[in-house]
Design a protein around this motif. Sequence first.
Motif, PDB file in Angstrom:
ATOM      1  N   UNK A   1       0.831  -1.200   0.000  1.00  0.00           N
ATOM      2  CA  UNK A   1       0.000   0.000   0.000  1.00  0.00           C
ATOM      3  C   UNK A   1       0.868   1.254   0.000  1.00  0.00           C
ATOM      4  N   UNK A   2       1.926   1.248   0.779  1.00  0.00           N
ATOM      5  CA  UNK A   2       2.823   2.410   0.817  1.00  0.00           C
ATOM      6  C   UNK A   2       3.388   2.694  -0.579  1.00  0.00           C
ATOM      7  N   UNK A   3       3.801   1.638  -1.268  1.00  0.00           N
ATOM      8  CA  UNK A   3       4.345   1.809  -2.620  1.00  0.00           C
ATOM      9  C   UNK A   3       3.268   2.314  -3.578  1.00  0.00           C
ATOM     10  N   UNK A   4       2.062   1.739  -3.491  1.00  0.00           N
ATOM     11  CA  UNK A   4       0.981   2.146  -4.388  1.00  0.00           C
ATOM     12  C   UNK A   4       0.531   3.583  -4.119  1.00  0.00           C
ATOM     13  N   UNK A   5       0.591   3.991  -2.851  1.00  0.00           N
ATOM     14  CA  UNK A   5       0.150   5.335  -2.485  1.00  0.00           C
ATOM     15  C   UNK A   5       1.263   6.366  -2.603  1.00  0.00           C
ATOM     16  N   UNK A   6       2.489   5.916  -2.759  1.00  0.00           N
ATOM     17  CA  UNK A   6       3.602   6.843  -2.886  1.00  0.00           C
ATOM     18  C   UNK A   6       3.998   7.493  -1.571  1.00  0.00           C
ATOM     19  N   UNK A   7       3.840   6.761  -0.470  1.00  0.00           N
ATOM     20  CA  UNK A   7       4.263   7.252   0.844  1.00  0.00           C
ATOM     21  C   UNK A   7       5.235   6.234   1.439  1.00  0.00           C
ATOM     22  N   UNK A   8       5.962   6.645   2.448  1.00  0.00           N
ATOM     23  CA  UNK A   8       6.929   5.729   3.047  1.00  0.00           C
ATOM     24  C   UNK A   8       6.233   4.721   3.962  1.00  0.00           C
ATOM     25  N   UNK A   9       6.869   3.562   4.131  1.00  0.00           N
ATOM     26  CA  UNK A   9       6.339   2.530   5.038  1.00  0.00           C
ATOM     27  C   UNK A   9       6.161   3.073   6.455  1.00  0.00           C
ATOM     28  N   UNK A  10       7.194   3.729   7.033  1.00  0.00           N
ATOM     29  CA  UNK A  10       7.033   4.215   8.409  1.00  0.00           C
ATOM     30  C   UNK A  10       5.898   5.232   8.549  1.00  0.00           C
ATOM     31  N   UNK A  11       5.744   6.104   7.548  1.00  0.00           N
ATOM     32  CA  UNK A  11       4.686   7.114   7.618  1.00  0.00           C
ATOM     33  C   UNK A  11       3.312   6.445   7.593  1.00  0.00           C
ATOM     34  N   UNK A  12       3.113   5.484   6.687  1.00  0.00           N
ATOM     35  CA  UNK A  12       1.835   4.781   6.605  1.00  0.00           C
ATOM     36  C   UNK A  12       1.569   4.010   7.897  1.00  0.00           C
ATOM     37  N   UNK A  13       2.601   3.390   8.440  1.00  0.00           N
ATOM     38  CA  UNK A  13       2.464   2.674   9.708  1.00  0.00           C
ATOM     39  C   UNK A  13       2.023   3.629  10.825  1.00  0.00           C
ATOM     40  N   UNK A  14       2.599   4.816  10.856  1.00  0.00           N
ATOM     41  CA  UNK A  14       2.228   5.805  11.870  1.00  0.00           C
ATOM     42  C   UNK A  14       0.781   6.266  11.691  1.00  0.00           C
ATOM     43  N   UNK A  15       0.341   6.389  10.467  1.00  0.00           N
ATOM     44  CA  UNK A  15      -1.060   6.759  10.202  1.00  0.00           C
ATOM     45  C   UNK A  15      -1.975   5.657  10.731  1.00  0.00           C
ATOM     46  N   UNK A  16      -1.661   4.405  10.395  1.00  0.00           N
ATOM     47  CA  UNK A  16      -2.498   3.285  10.829  1.00  0.00           C
ATOM     48  C   UNK A  16      -2.548   3.166  12.348  1.00  0.00           C
ATOM     49  N   UNK A  17      -1.467   3.511  13.021  1.00  0.00           N
ATOM     50  CA  UNK A  17      -1.428   3.421  14.484  1.00  0.00           C
ATOM     51  C   UNK A  17      -1.983   4.671  15.155  1.00  0.00           C
ATOM     52  N   UNK A  18      -2.406   5.651  14.374  1.00  0.00           N
ATOM     53  CA  UNK A  18      -3.009   6.853  14.933  1.00  0.00           C
ATOM     54  C   UNK A  18      -2.015   7.876  15.434  1.00  0.00           C
ATOM     55  N   UNK A  19      -0.748   7.724  15.064  1.00  0.00           N
ATOM     56  CA  UNK A  19       0.275   8.667  15.508  1.00  0.00           C
ATOM     57  C   UNK A  19       0.370   9.890  14.611  1.00  0.00           C
ATOM     58  N   UNK A  20      -0.087   9.767  13.374  1.00  0.00           N
ATOM     59  CA  UNK A  20      -0.065  10.879  12.415  1.00  0.00           C
ATOM     60  C   UNK A  20      -1.463  11.040  11.823  1.00  0.00           C
TER      61      UNK A  20
END
Length: 164
Positions: free
Chosen positions: A27-46
């Motif tokens: 998903x990170x690759x398809x959306x053009x965002x970094x893995x850590x950033x997407x992970x932080x979004x999913x965990x509610x940190x961003x």
Amino acid sequence: MALPKVGSIGEYIREQRQQAKISLRQLAAAAGVSNPYLSQIERGLRKPSAEILNQIAKGLHISAQALYVQAGLIEDREPPSDVITAIRADKHLTGRQRQVLIDIYESFRKESHAGAGQTSQNADPVRDSGPDDEQPLPEDYLAALEPFSATSSNGTANQETKEG
């Protein structure tokens, strides 16, 4: 269109990603965002911006509007139709299949709504269609099917077999 209530936008994105059976990295690759950033979004940190939500929606093959509503960026305006509720509740469909069905359904509704407002002479009249009111298939479609079927004397199509 009502969305299932989830604790946060990140949880909703994770749920959609898991239903689509794609990894965080995919998903990170398809959306053009970094893995850590997407992970932080999913965990509610961003909290992602509207632009990032749009990219994630494209990566998930879902409506960006669904993510905007879930994130609280826009209000849900229309009450859900029973058809859309049923499509969303069907666990046998993938997220992509659900979204395609919803998009098709909504396009038919918009077309019907626009057609009801037309007053031009070219507008097709709206009529009730029953089981005996089927439209004939287009000629090019029938021509394409011709090698694969033959019509019996009672007018029904039978499949021909080609031996070779």
